[in-house]
Design a protein around this motif. Structure first.
Motif, PDB file in Angstrom:
ATOM      1  N   PHE A   1      -1.770   7.039  -8.012  1.00 16.43           N
ATOM      2  CA  PHE A   1      -2.032   6.821  -6.602  1.00 16.43           C
ATOM      3  C   PHE A   1      -0.996   5.880  -6.051  1.00 16.43           C
ATOM      4  O   PHE A   1      -0.531   6.195  -4.849  1.00 16.43           O
ATOM      5  N   ALA A   2      -0.986   4.673  -6.712  1.00 17.14           N
ATOM      6  CA  ALA A   2      -0.242   3.512  -6.025  1.00 17.14           C
ATOM      7  C   ALA A   2       1.079   3.893  -6.115  1.00 17.14           C
ATOM      8  O   ALA A   2       2.035   3.336  -5.329  1.00 17.14           O
ATOM      9  N   ILE A   3       1.851   4.368  -7.099  1.00 15.58           N
ATOM     10  CA  ILE A   3       3.304   4.653  -7.204  1.00 15.58           C
ATOM     11  C   ILE A   3       3.628   5.712  -6.103  1.00 15.58           C
ATOM     12  O   ILE A   3       4.643   5.524  -5.401  1.00 15.58           O
ATOM     13  N   THR A   4       3.088   6.745  -5.979  1.00 14.86           N
ATOM     14  CA  THR A   4       3.392   7.951  -4.976  1.00 14.86           C
ATOM     15  C   THR A   4       3.223   7.284  -3.396  1.00 14.86           C
ATOM     16  O   THR A   4       4.017   7.446  -2.666  1.00 14.86           O
ATOM     17  N   ALA A   5       2.064   6.348  -3.303  1.00 12.74           N
ATOM     18  CA  ALA A   5       1.977   5.983  -2.057  1.00 12.74           C
ATOM     19  C   ALA A   5       3.048   4.625  -1.751  1.00 12.74           C
ATOM     20  O   ALA A   5       3.456   4.729  -0.511  1.00 12.74           O
TER      21      ALA A   5
END
Length: 442
Positions: A92-96
């Motif tokens: 979730f954090a990487i793609t955001a």
């Protein structure tokens, strides 16, 4: 005719709905009318679309509650449950983070704040603002059903509406599921009931999903009838920036991630298409949640025990469109419009808010609240929100579609990395209506 319609593939039916929606919406717009006094066709389209979304939202509370309880009960058989949860949040954090970087790059190149004809008189905003305390307030359940009530007074009469806070409902469901695990055999009748009830809810859900082509006509037709080019033209550069950013995330970033994990790109979009198109026309990740979960499990091959946790969580916190691309571009727009120079630290703050801030606004509604949180953190004028409100519904269609695509993508990638993805199902080209005929053990 009905027999021929039943033989038509579901995806084709939805495409027909999209075309009819545009045609009927254009016709409704040409017939005139206002927001306070719409014509009969606009009203009809609005009624059809809103009824469909209401039916979907009605199924969200029992689906989330029962699916998470049963999935946690199945954790007895899953040895890497904690690792799955950690991997989900990490991706979730990487793609955001990558998405917000794309938004910042586009904003720096195009400088949309200095390329607009919108009047400064529109720079007013008196709505709800986001804050970092909203995360704590949103995650603590106010009651066991996550139920909220709001009362409005108009013309001397009060009306009360009820809504569910899905984030709170997830917390309640996790607590009940863990408690059932701790109780042991005494909870078996309760878990058996939960599994049976979930099967019933999923059957009703499929009946509603079959109405998606009709709902698409109403939702898209209403949008076309209500929002024309008149609202877009003063902010054309900003609108183009947002949609270019969304397109890069959806058609470049996501395919790259799929390729890196050895997954066919076309098959992902074919499988996730029912949820993506519904998100575009409904502008609601929560309303699309039942469809997103169904296609993630049955079209993309993510195990139900994992998808039942990851997809509802993503629907409240995974928002590459609303919480990454949009606030990054909007912050640059507002800064340019008001002549405020942003430093490197400010850009880092934008990235931080975009990655972490979605959790702080998960209990609230809309990208507007996320934008107010970003502007407040940077010290930019909240009045800038008023500049963008007129075109927000137009932008929200694309934002929500990307949100939902990401909510299906991350569980698929994590399942592949952990070796639990049903690759045969993922690579198959069976339409969603064929997979629903199978009995899947919960």
């Amino acid at each position: 005719m009905l027999r021929a319609l039943r033989r038509t593939p579901f995806g084709v039916q939805v495409l027909i709905g999209l075309v009819l929606g545009v045609v009927l919406g254009s016709l409704a717009r040409s017939m005139g009318g206002t927001a306070d006094d719409p014509n009969w066709l606009t009203t009809t389209l609005d009624t059809i679309g809103s009824t469909f979304v209401t039916l979907l939202r009605t199924l969200v509370p029992p689906l989330v509650l029962l699916a998470i309880i049963t999935s946690i009960a199945n954790l007895r058989e899953v040895t890497n449950a904690a690792r799955l949860a950690w991997q989900t949040l990490l991706w979730f954090a990487i793609t955001a983070l990558v998405s917000v970087g794309i938004g910042l790059a586009i904003g720096l190149v195009t400088d949309p704040g200095n390329r607009t004809s919108v009047s400064a008189d529109a720079a007013t905003y008196e709505g709800r603002s986001g804050s970092w305390l909203d995360f704590l307030q949103g995650i603590v359940p106010v009651n066991i059903a996550g139920l909220q009530a709001s009362t409005s007074v108009e013309d001397g009469s009060a009306s009360t509406s009820l809504s569910f806070n899905v984030l709170q409902l997830i917390v309640v469901a996790i607590a009940i599921g863990v408690a059932a695990l701790k109780v042991g055999q005494k909870a078996d009748p309760f878990l058996t009931f939960s599994r049976s009830a979930l099967a019933v809810v999923q059957t009703v859900l499929w009946w509603v999903i079959r109405l998606a082509p009709l709902g698409t006509v109403g939702l898209l037709g209403r949008a076309v009838a209500s929002y024309g080019w008149d609202a877009i033209s003063p902010l054309a550069v900003f609108v183009a920036d947002v949609y270019v950013g969304l397109a890069i995330v959806l058609f470049v970033l996501y395919p790259v991630l799929l390729r890196l994990h050895g997954l066919p790109v076309g098959r992902f979009f074919a499988g996730a298409w029912p949820a993506i198109q519904l998100a575009f026309v409904s502008r609601s990740s929560i309303g699309t949640l039942p469809v997103t979960q169904r296609v993630t499990e049955e079209n993309l091959g993510v195990p139900r025990s994992y998808a039942s946790f990851a997809v509802p969580l993503g629907a409240t916190t995974k928002m590459d469109g609303c919480a990454a691309i949009y606030p990054a571009l909007a912050a640059i727009f507002v800064a340019g419009f008001f002549g405020v120079d942003l430093s490197v630290t400010d850009y880092l703050l934008i990235a931080f808010v975009s990655v972490v801030g979605s959790a702080a606004t998960a209990g609230l509604t809309g990208a507007t609240v996320m934008l107010t949180l970003t502007l407040s953190t940077l010290g930019l004028p909240l009045a800038g929100v008023g500049l963008l409100l007129a075109i927000d519904p137009i932008l929200d269609m694309g934002r929500t579609a990307v949100n939902v695509a990401g909510q299906a993508l991350v569980p698929t990638i994590v399942a592949k990395r952990e070796g639990i993805l049903d690759l045969e199902r993922y690579r198959s080209h069976r339409p969603v209506e064929e997979t629903t005929k199978e009995t899947v053990a919960v």
